[in-house]
Each structure stands twice: as structure tokens, then as C-alpha cells.
Scaffold this motif. Structure first.
Motif, PDB file in Angstrom:
ATOM      1  N   ARG A   1       0.949  -1.113   0.022  1.00  0.00           N
ATOM      2  CA  ARG A   1      -0.048  -0.005   0.047  1.00  0.00           C
ATOM      3  C   ARG A   1       0.901   1.259   0.081  1.00  0.00           C
ATOM      4  NH1 ARG A   1      -5.299  -0.199   1.163  1.00  0.00           N
ATOM      5  NH2 ARG A   1      -5.154   1.650   2.278  1.00  0.00           N
TER       6      ARG A   1
ATOM      7  N   PHE B   1      -1.361   4.466  -1.080  1.00  0.00           N
ATOM      8  CA  PHE B   1      -2.624   4.444  -0.149  1.00  0.00           C
ATOM      9  C   PHE B   1      -1.925   4.826   1.151  1.00  0.00           C
ATOM     10  CE2 PHE B   1      -4.107   1.431  -3.305  1.00  0.00           C
ATOM     11  CZ  PHE B   1      -4.671   2.232  -3.912  1.00  0.00           C
TER      12      PHE B   1
ATOM     13  N   PRO C   1      -1.828   8.415  -4.822  1.00  0.00           N
ATOM     14  CA  PRO C   1      -1.817   7.268  -5.665  1.00  0.00           C
ATOM     15  C   PRO C   1      -2.032   7.885  -7.357  1.00  0.00           C
ATOM     16  CG  PRO C   1      -3.411   6.925  -3.887  1.00  0.00           C
ATOM     17  CD  PRO C   1      -2.826   8.397  -3.707  1.00  0.00           C
ATOM     18  N   ASN C   2      -2.853   8.689  -7.459  1.00  0.00           N
ATOM     19  CA  ASN C   2      -3.251   8.885  -9.040  1.00  0.00           C
ATOM     20  C   ASN C   2      -2.201   9.441  -9.791  1.00  0.00           C
ATOM     21  OD1 ASN C   2      -3.879  11.130  -7.089  1.00  0.00           O
ATOM     22  ND2 ASN C   2      -4.602  12.212  -8.902  1.00  0.00           N
TER      23      ASN C   2
ATOM     24  N   ILE D   1       1.410   3.234 -11.419  1.00  0.00           N
ATOM     25  CA  ILE D   1       1.693   1.958 -10.791  1.00  0.00           C
ATOM     26  C   ILE D   1       0.080   1.783 -10.833  1.00  0.00           C
ATOM     27  CG2 ILE D   1       2.035   0.902  -8.800  1.00  0.00           C
ATOM     28  CD1 ILE D   1       4.399   2.560  -8.366  1.00  0.00           C
ATOM     29  N   ASN D   2      -0.486   0.392 -10.832  1.00  0.00           N
ATOM     30  CA  ASN D   2      -1.771   0.063 -10.861  1.00  0.00           C
ATOM     31  C   ASN D   2      -1.967  -1.167  -9.821  1.00  0.00           C
ATOM     32  OD1 ASN D   2      -2.157   1.330 -14.066  1.00  0.00           O
ATOM     33  ND2 ASN D   2      -3.546   1.936 -12.180  1.00  0.00           N
ATOM     34  N   THR D   3      -2.984  -1.420  -9.277  1.00  0.00           N
ATOM     35  CA  THR D   3      -3.295  -2.343  -8.466  1.00  0.00           C
ATOM     36  C   THR D   3      -4.393  -3.245  -8.638  1.00  0.00           C
ATOM     37  OG1 THR D   3      -2.376  -0.648  -6.589  1.00  0.00           O
ATOM     38  CG2 THR D   3      -3.566  -2.748  -5.906  1.00  0.00           C
TER      39      THR D   3
ATOM     40  N   PHE E   1      -7.049  -5.482  -6.626  1.00  0.00           N
ATOM     41  CA  PHE E   1      -7.096  -5.616  -5.206  1.00  0.00           C
ATOM     42  C   PHE E   1      -7.751  -6.852  -4.451  1.00  0.00           C
ATOM     43  CE2 PHE E   1      -7.438  -1.122  -6.029  1.00  0.00           C
ATOM     44  CZ  PHE E   1      -7.220  -0.320  -5.091  1.00  0.00           C
TER      45      PHE E   1
ATOM     46  N   ALA F   1     -12.608  -5.041  -5.984  1.00  0.00           N
ATOM     47  CA  ALA F   1     -12.983  -3.727  -6.045  1.00  0.00           C
ATOM     48  C   ALA F   1     -13.421  -3.072  -7.386  1.00  0.00           C
ATOM     49  CB  ALA F   1     -11.758  -2.585  -5.537  1.00  0.00           C
ATOM     50  N   LEU F   2     -14.377  -3.717  -8.110  1.00  0.00           N
ATOM     51  CA  LEU F   2     -14.845  -3.323  -9.247  1.00  0.00           C
ATOM     52  C   LEU F   2     -16.017  -2.370  -9.128  1.00  0.00           C
ATOM     53  CD1 LEU F   2     -14.748  -6.732 -11.313  1.00  0.00           C
ATOM     54  CD2 LEU F   2     -13.118  -4.934 -11.322  1.00  0.00           C
ATOM     55  N   PHE F   3     -16.191  -1.374  -9.689  1.00  0.00           N
ATOM     56  CA  PHE F   3     -17.308  -0.523  -9.382  1.00  0.00           C
ATOM     57  C   PHE F   3     -18.403  -0.990  -9.866  1.00  0.00           C
ATOM     58  CE2 PHE F   3     -13.759   2.166 -10.958  1.00  0.00           C
ATOM     59  CZ  PHE F   3     -13.152   2.698  -9.810  1.00  0.00           C
TER      60      PHE F   3
ATOM     61  N   GLY G   1      -9.647   4.152 -16.154  1.00  0.00           N
ATOM     62  CA  GLY G   1      -8.457   4.876 -16.271  1.00  0.00           C
ATOM     63  C   GLY G   1      -8.124   5.525 -17.575  1.00  0.00           C
TER      64      GLY G   1
ATOM     65  N   ALA H   1      -6.244  -2.808 -14.602  1.00  0.00           N
ATOM     66  CA  ALA H   1      -5.051  -2.272 -14.036  1.00  0.00           C
ATOM     67  C   ALA H   1      -4.357  -2.293 -15.407  1.00  0.00           C
ATOM     68  CB  ALA H   1      -4.691  -3.479 -12.894  1.00  0.00           C
TER      69      ALA H   1
ATOM     70  N   SER I   1     -12.457   0.399  -0.554  1.00  0.00           N
ATOM     71  CA  SER I   1     -11.230  -0.264  -1.546  1.00  0.00           C
ATOM     72  C   SER I   1     -11.718   0.582  -3.186  1.00  0.00           C
ATOM     73  CB  SER I   1     -11.322  -1.582  -1.857  1.00  0.00           C
ATOM     74  OG  SER I   1     -12.517  -2.006  -2.001  1.00  0.00           O
ATOM     75  N   LEU I   2     -13.213   0.889  -3.153  1.00  0.00           N
ATOM     76  CA  LEU I   2     -13.433   1.428  -4.575  1.00  0.00           C
ATOM     77  C   LEU I   2     -12.724   2.767  -4.579  1.00  0.00           C
ATOM     78  CD1 LEU I   2     -17.143   0.241  -4.457  1.00  0.00           C
ATOM     79  CD2 LEU I   2     -15.565  -0.708  -5.762  1.00  0.00           C
TER      80      LEU I   2
ATOM     81  N   ALA J   1      -8.606   6.097  -7.137  1.00  0.00           N
ATOM     82  CA  ALA J   1      -7.301   6.876  -7.211  1.00  0.00           C
ATOM     83  C   ALA J   1      -6.332   6.118  -7.815  1.00  0.00           C
ATOM     84  CB  ALA J   1      -6.775   7.091  -5.693  1.00  0.00           C
ATOM     85  N   ASP J   2      -6.052   4.840  -7.469  1.00  0.00           N
ATOM     86  CA  ASP J   2      -5.171   4.107  -8.251  1.00  0.00           C
ATOM     87  C   ASP J   2      -5.368   4.242  -9.861  1.00  0.00           C
ATOM     88  OD1 ASP J   2      -3.133   1.801  -7.585  1.00  0.00           O
ATOM     89  OD2 ASP J   2      -4.254   0.870  -9.166  1.00  0.00           O
ATOM     90  N   LEU J   3      -6.249   4.382 -10.357  1.00  0.00           N
ATOM     91  CA  LEU J   3      -6.635   4.150 -11.777  1.00  0.00           C
ATOM     92  C   LEU J   3      -6.120   5.891 -12.448  1.00  0.00           C
ATOM     93  CD1 LEU J   3      -9.443   1.839 -12.005  1.00  0.00           C
ATOM     94  CD2 LEU J   3      -7.244   1.597 -12.866  1.00  0.00           C
ATOM     95  N   GLY J   4      -5.957   6.731 -11.349  1.00  0.00           N
ATOM     96  CA  GLY J   4      -5.498   8.075 -11.760  1.00  0.00           C
ATOM     97  C   GLY J   4      -6.424   9.238 -11.569  1.00  0.00           C
TER      98      GLY J   4
END
Lengths: 479, 266
Positions: A53, A58, A78-79, A83-85, A87, A91-93, A105, A153, B160-161, B166-169
Motif C-alpha cells: 500500500r 494509499f 496514488p493517482n 503504478i496500478n493495483t 485488489f 474492487a470493481l465499480f 483509467g 489495471a 477499496s472502490l 485513485a489508483d487508476l488516476g
């Protein structure tokens, strides 16, 4: 400097302490080369996820720096990191369909629409889910959701892909399939993968390099073969695969004594050092009583499909053997071990350190109790006259609030399940079987870790009370 | 011998009796009166009267205006409050939430009386701004009903969402617009329904704040006071239909598992 250029990411003296004082990661140093598949392996709570993390952004490290291709990124959000994660729980929307999840992204990067469509299509083909664009997330199975999470990712073409126990929620068969697929994906794409898992088999199967962690610290870094064949300490040996761990002593150059017999070994450790000896169950050879260096009685034989697991009692020691041949239950048997099957490692420093203070009445106050103590020998050259302590110059010594460091060896602490009996209570957070006794780590209620050797078996998470006999406390004035 | 056996179904009997006596029967009575005239003959004249009478239509429009403006005001106040409560670094969220809900435990008329006194001091004469006074009264009364459902969707939002976004930018404001807001829509819909529907009919607020304009609730009341049961029933039926339609439409946007709207606190 040329060597540094191939390191895609370097972690330098990373530590992380949380607001409640819990130290999750301590002085973590690691270099990862471009294109490597690195796995952080350890039991839950060892700090592996926290480290990941921090790389993702994070969590911010309390100290130390993270260099990505030579640039410090440890304070970026993070943005802002390439680097992509993936999870742990995907953690899909849930409010977006598959296409919008994967394109998330790319849309933020404001790529032209045709390009996004093309890239999403390509990555969905790669994870075998082409044609799923308009499906809702909730209609997918766990394995399919996992693939989408990976696609989401990877579509951003990150410098590093982080995977946080991505296969933890899948069943065994699916997990094994995905392990191979991930490994192939890694080879094909050439992206650096950092993978977190507590599953040693998964780590051994997939990784180029494994980082074994425990209690916030790196225990060993190496290739799967190195980790398995040459564990650096008893923890690694116990955690990776099945192991027999014995207390031993170096009796001569390349000679070690354990289980009541002497063996030739390959590790050069100074004569007379106490050592931990690790022997893998498959390296123990069963033979006749006469030919065996170790003799014992067969205590149990369990059929495990590919092999038998045989337990032999030799004196106070218990030896586990893995063999394709069975043995006669209750029979006498001889055991041999070849030099390359014996892994000798110096014993970790294992004195427990505490702190106490002296009172005015020359007593030692320690964990809310007062002990009698020999103050005369504590202060070198001091003497006692009519109940008053004087130093060598005849001046009275005021002992109030003088700090004393105390050390107790692990076998001198006694565990009890009666909370009132000992001076402090805690939970057992780690245990390793060492042939004739168990090696415990107890985390006390005030967050100190105490190491205890005990011949009786307690369970993980047992709440125990620790009895420390006053005569076993070694004392020294703290300066 | 056939002994009496107690089953789970029989537990429902008391409520079924209640339902029949106080919900189904009155509804049937209203439908009967709505479609009959003074002589007990079937007619749709009452329906036509409602939609052709300038007074009744004016009341409908005024009620809708009060409702829409009150609901929007509640939403604008409640969303930031719920967001801060749910996502802030608080240790005892439920205690903070309780403080917001606490006014609900004070008698309704007492609260509105207090509000009336305050508004009188500020505005000198309440008759200057009857519409806005009503909106303030409704907002004051129904705000917790908007905060609670929004709070409970936001508090359940999976961290985590947000991290994934944030992780995706996504920058913080993009995370809010693309993830937090869409995922709190079910809470917003619940809140809107819980404020919009009662504020169509709650004429007590208007009465107490000296707003002499009729809204749907007071209109129905006036017909029944004047012994015109037929037109009164028709208006009640029309209002019921409007509420039913709004609920069905809004229900589609509600999350299926949004069982808990935080109603337990009320």
C-alpha cells in the motif's frame, strides 16, 4: 550507478507506524529490477500488505523513501504514480458495466474514444472475456471478476503492477489456473509484478524473487530455490514448507550435534555456537536400527497420497519424515541425514529485554511489582552500611528512579493460564516447534513481544500470564 | 381429535385484522365516495371538477412547488452533512448522527412554534414571505429524513472502490463525481422520497406559520369539513395516485438491499 539504472523501484529504510503506535513495517530495504516477479510472503499481520500500500500510495511511510526509476515518489498521491493495483476483493465499480470499469483509467487520461475501445477490446481478449463489455459486474463469477480487475489495471500499461492476494477468494482449482495465467501474462508483458500472498506454494510457483516477512521485517530475500533450500532462520524454514527444527551445537568445523548424534554439515559456523538445525522431512532417510545415527520409535504413520508422513520419537525429539515407503507403527527404526539435507543457522539473539526502575528502598519496580534486588553488586564497588548504600567515595547513592535494564532468557519464563499468577498477560502470536520444545512469541497487553521456550503445547492466540522468577532476572544499570 | 396447532402464519392475524379495518376498508370507502354523487350514483364528475377547477389545480401546483423547493433545500444541506459525518475521521459516528437526529425527539408542534418565534423576530411579520417560511419549516422538519439514508449509503461505501479510482488516476474531485456520488444515488432517492411525499400534504407547518394558502393536505381537509365527501375523496385518491407513481418510479433507482434507511433511530 549503472547497476541502479535497471532497478525500477527501490525501497530505502521504509518504516510505517500507525496512529495507534502499531509498527507495521520496520526498516524495509529492497531493490526490484525491471520485469521481475517479486512476491512478498508472510503470515497475516507481517506488514506485507502495508508495504504494498505504501508503494501504491494509499499509505505514506513514516520514514524512508521509495524511488521509482531513481525518483522519489514516496509523497505522491496514488493517482500521480504510474503504478496500478489489483485488489484483494477486486474492487470493481458496481455502478459501471465491464467496459466502463476497464476504460475507467483510460477515460481519465482523456485518450481518444477509438483508442480506448481498441485497448479495452485487446485487454479483454487477453483475459479471455471478450464480448463481456456490456455485462454488469454482479453477473460475473469470482474468477471472471478477478480477470476484469487484472484487465482494468493492465490496460493502463503501468510500470509496476501490484497484486494484493488477488487469488485469495478463489477456490483451489481456479487459483491454480490463475497462477499459471498470471505467470504467463507476466512473461508476455514484461511488466514488473509485485505480488502479496500468505500462501507459500503460490509464492514458490510464481516468483522470480521472494521476500519473506515477519513482524514488519524482512526475514530473507531470495529465489524460490534459495528460500526453500537455504532458509536463513528458523522462521523462514518453518514458514516455507514442512520442517524439522532442532536446537543444535557446532562441535567442530563443519560438524553439528543435534538429536543426540553428530552430523557433517555444509555450513561453516564457528565451533561452540548454539544453532538452529533445519531438516526437511523428505531429507530424512529411514534405515535399519544399526545403520541409523538417530534411533527412535515410529509414533505415527499417515498415508498422504503421494507419500507417507511418518513421525519418529527419538528421546525427547520428534522427527517428521516424508517417504514413499511406510514404516511399522511402534517399531524401532534408524534415521540418517545426508550433509546437504542439514541446514544450520546461527540462533537469533534470544534474550528478552525489559526495563525496570529502582525505588528509594532499594527494591526493583518492574511491571507493577516490586522485587528484592542485590543493589550492592548492581553498583560496581558500592557497599551497604546500616541499611544505606554508599559508593566507593563513601557518598550515599540515591537509587530512586534509577533505570535498570533487565534480561531474561526464554526458557526461564513460565506461562500460566491463571491471569493472576504472572506479572503480565498476553496473546501467543507465533509458535514454532523445535524438536523437543516449542518456541513462542507472546505479545503482551502493553504491546511488548516476549520470547518463551516451553515444552508444553499452547495454541495460537491463547491468552497466557507470564511468570518471571526474580532470581532469573539479569540486571544492569541503564546509562 | 383435531387439536389446535399454532403456526407462524397465525402470528400475522392481528395485523391482518388491523390492515383490513384501518387501511383496506377506508380505501374502499374513499374509492366509493370518489366515484359517486350525492344520490349514490356512479359518476366521474368529481375527477373532471378537480382538473378543471382553477383553485384545486392551483393548490396542486403550489404543493408541488413547496415540495420540490423543500426537497432541494434539504438535499443541498443534507448531502455535505451526511458526507462529513460518514467519511470524516470521527470515532463515534453514531453519537454524532444522534445529535443530528435529536431534534426529532422533541415534539413537532413545539419545534415549529420555536421556529415561528425565531422567524417572527427576524422578519418582523411572517406574512411577508409565506412561501419561504413554509420551505424553511418543511426543511427544518424533514432534514433528518434526508440525512439518514444518504449517511447510511455513504458509511457503507467500500473504501477499496475509492482507492481503486485513485489508483487508476482519479484526482479527489474525480473520485467524488465518478464513484462516490453515483454510488450514493440510492440514498439520495430514499431521502428525496422521504421528504418530497410528506411535504406535499403536511399542512400543519403552513397553519402554524400563518401561511393561509392551501396545499393538498389542507384542501382535502377543507372539503371534508364542508361535508363534501365526494370531492374530498376524489382529491385524496388523486394524491394517493401521485404518491404511488412517484414511489414506483423512484423505487427503480433504489438499491435492492437498501433495507436499512436508518429509520431505527427515529
Amino acid at each position: 550507478m549503472a547497476q541502479n539504472l535497471e532497478n525500477i523501484i527501490e525501497l530505502k529504510h521504509i518504516s510505517k507506524a500507525f496512529a495507534d503506535g502499531f509498527v507495521a513495517v520496520e526498516d524495509f530495504n529492497l531493490e526490484i529490477k525491471k520485469g521481475e516477479f517479486v512476491t512478498f510472503l508472510g503470515p497475516s499481520g507481517c506488514g506485507k500488505t502495508t508495504t504494498l500500500r505504501m508503494i501504491a500510495g494509499f499509505e505514506l511511510p513514516s520514514s524512508g523513501e521509495i524511488l521509482l526509476s531513481g525518483e522519489d515518489i514516496s509523497r505522491l498521491s496514488p493517482n500521480e504514480r504510474p503504478i496500478n493495483t489489483v485488489f484483494q476483493r477486486y474492487a470493481l465499480f458496481p455502478h459501471l458495466n465491464i467496459y466502463d470499469n476497464v476504460a475507467f483509467g483510460l477515460k481519465l487520461k482523456k485518450l481518444p474514444k477509438e483508442e480506448i475501445v481498441k485497448k479495452v477490446q485487446r485487454v479483454l481478449e487477453m483475459v479471455d472475456l471478450a464480448g463481456f463489455e456490456n455485462r454488469k459486474v454482479t453477473t460475473l463469477s469470482g474468477g471472471q471478476q478477478q480477470r476484469i480487475a487484472i484487465a482494468r489495471a493492465l490496460v493502463n500499461e503501468p510500470d509496476i503492477l501490484l497484486l494484493d492476494e488477488p487469488l485469495g477468494a478463489l477456490d483451489l482449482k481456479m487459483r491454480q489456473e490463475m497462477q499459471l495465467e498470471l505467470k504467463m501474462m507476466h512473461e508476455r508483458l514484461g511488466i514488473t509484478f509485485i505480488y502479496v500472498t500468505h500462501d507459500q506454494e503460490e509464492a514458490l510457483t510464481m516468483s522470480d524473487k521472494i521476500v519473506v516477512m515477519a513482524e514488519g521485517r524482512i526475514q530473507q530475500v531470495g529465489t524460490p530455490e534459495e528460500i526453500y533450500n537455504e532458509p536463513q532462520n528458523a522462521f523462514v524454514a518453518d514458514f516455507i514448507g514442512e520442517s524439522n527444527i532442532f536446537n543444535g551445537l557446532m562441535t567442530d568445523k563443519l560438524r553439528v550435534r543435534f538429536c543426540g548424534a553428530e552430523f557433517v554439515c555444509l555450513d561453516d559456523i564457528p565451533e561452540g555456537s548454539p544453532v538452529d538445525v533445519v531438516v526437511r522431512p523428505e531429507d530424512v532417510i529411514m534405515t535399519t536400527v544399526e545403520a541409523g545415527r538417530i534411533r527412535g520409535i515410529v509414533h505415527s504413520v499417515i498415508f498422504k497420497g503421494m507419500h507417507y508422513e511418518i513421525t519418529v520419537l527419538s528421546g525427547k525429539n520428534e522427527v517428521v519424515i516424508r517417504s514413499t515407503k511406510a514404516a511399522e507403527l511402534g517399531g524401532q527404526i534408524g534415521l540418517n541425514i545426508e550433509p546437504d539435507g542439514i541446514h544450520v543457522m546461527p540462533v537469533e539473539q534470544i534474550m528478552n529485554q525489559f526495563e525496570g526502575v529502582l525505588t528509594k528502598a532499594y527494591k526493583l519496580a518492574f511491571m507493577g511489582q516490586e522485587y528484592d534486588c542485590d543493589v550492592v553488586s548492581l553498583f560496581g564497588g558500592a557497599f551497604m552500611k546500616e541499611g544505606v548504600l554508599y559508593d566507593t567515595d563513601g557518598e550515599e547513592i540515591d537509587t530512586e528512579d534509577v533505570k535498570v535494564s533487565l534480561s531474561v532468557s526464554p526458557e526461564d519464563i513460565i506461562m500460566s493460564d491463571n491471569a493472576k499468577e504472572g506479572i503480565i498477560c498476553g496473546h501467543i502470536i507465533n509458535l514454532i516447534y523445535k524438536g523437543d520444545h516449542y518456541h513462542y512469541v507472546v505479545r503482551t497487553d502493553d504491546e511488548q513481544d516476549v520470547i518463551i521456550d516451553d515444552e508444553y503445547l499452547w495454541n495460537m492466540n491463547d491468552y497466557v500470564s507470564l511468570v518471571i522468577p526474580a532470581e532469573k532476572l539479569a540486571m544492569e544499570i541503564k546509562r | 381429535m383435531n387439536r389446535f396447532r399454532f403456526t407462524r402464519k397465525q402470528l400475522a392475524i392481528p395485523y391482518m385484522v388491523f390492515l383490513l379495518l384501518f387501511v383496506v376498508m377506508p380505501l374502499l370507502v374513499i374509492i366509493y365516495f370518489a366515484f359517486t354523487n350525492g344520490d349514490g350514483q356512479f359518476t366521474i364528475a368529481n375527477l373532471i371538477t378537480f382538473f378543471t377547477n382553477a383553485n384545486t389545480m392551483g393548490t396542486l401546483v403550489y404543493s408541488a412547488a413547496v415540495s420540490v423547493v423543500s426537497t432541494l433545500t434539504c438535499l443541498l444541506l443534507a448531502y455535505p452533512a451526511a458526507y462529513i459525518l460518514a467519511r470524516g475521521p470521527w470515532k463515534h459516528k453514531s453519537v454524532l448522527m444522534m445529535i443530528f437526529v435529536l431534534p426529532m425527539w422533541i415534539n413537532f408542534t413545539l419545534r415549529i412554534t420555536a421556529l415561528k418565534e425565531m422567524l417572527s423576530v427576524l422578519e418582523e411579520n411572517l406574512a411577508y414571505y409565506p412561501f419561504w417560511n413554509t420551505v424553511i419549516g418543511m426543511t427544518y422538519d424533514f432534514l433528518p429524513f434526508m440525512i439518514l439514508p444518504i449517511y447510511s449509503t455513504l458509511v457503507k461505501l467500500d473504501d477499496s472502490l475509492l482507492e481503486a479510482a485513485a489508483d487508476l488516476g482519479a484526482a479527489p474531485w474525480q473520485i467524488f463525481l465518478k464513484v462516490t456520488l453515483p454510488l450514493s444515488v440510492p440514498g439520495i432517492v430514499s431521502g428525496v422520497m422521504m421528504v418530497f411525499l410528506p411535504s406535499m400534504t403536511n399542512y400543519v407547518v403552513l397553519d402554524m406559520l400563518y401561511n393561509s394558502t392551501y396545499i393538498m393536505g389542507s384542501l382535502i381537509g377543507s372539503y371534508f369539513s364542508a361535508d363534501d365527501w365526494h370531492n374530498g375523496s376524489m382529491i385524496a385518491l388523486i394524491l394517493l395516485t401521485i404518491i404511488f407513481t412517484v414511489s414506483v418510479v423512484a423505487g427503480r433507482y433504489e438499491d435492492e438491499n437498501m433495507g436499512n434507511r436508518g429509520g431505527a433511530l427515529l
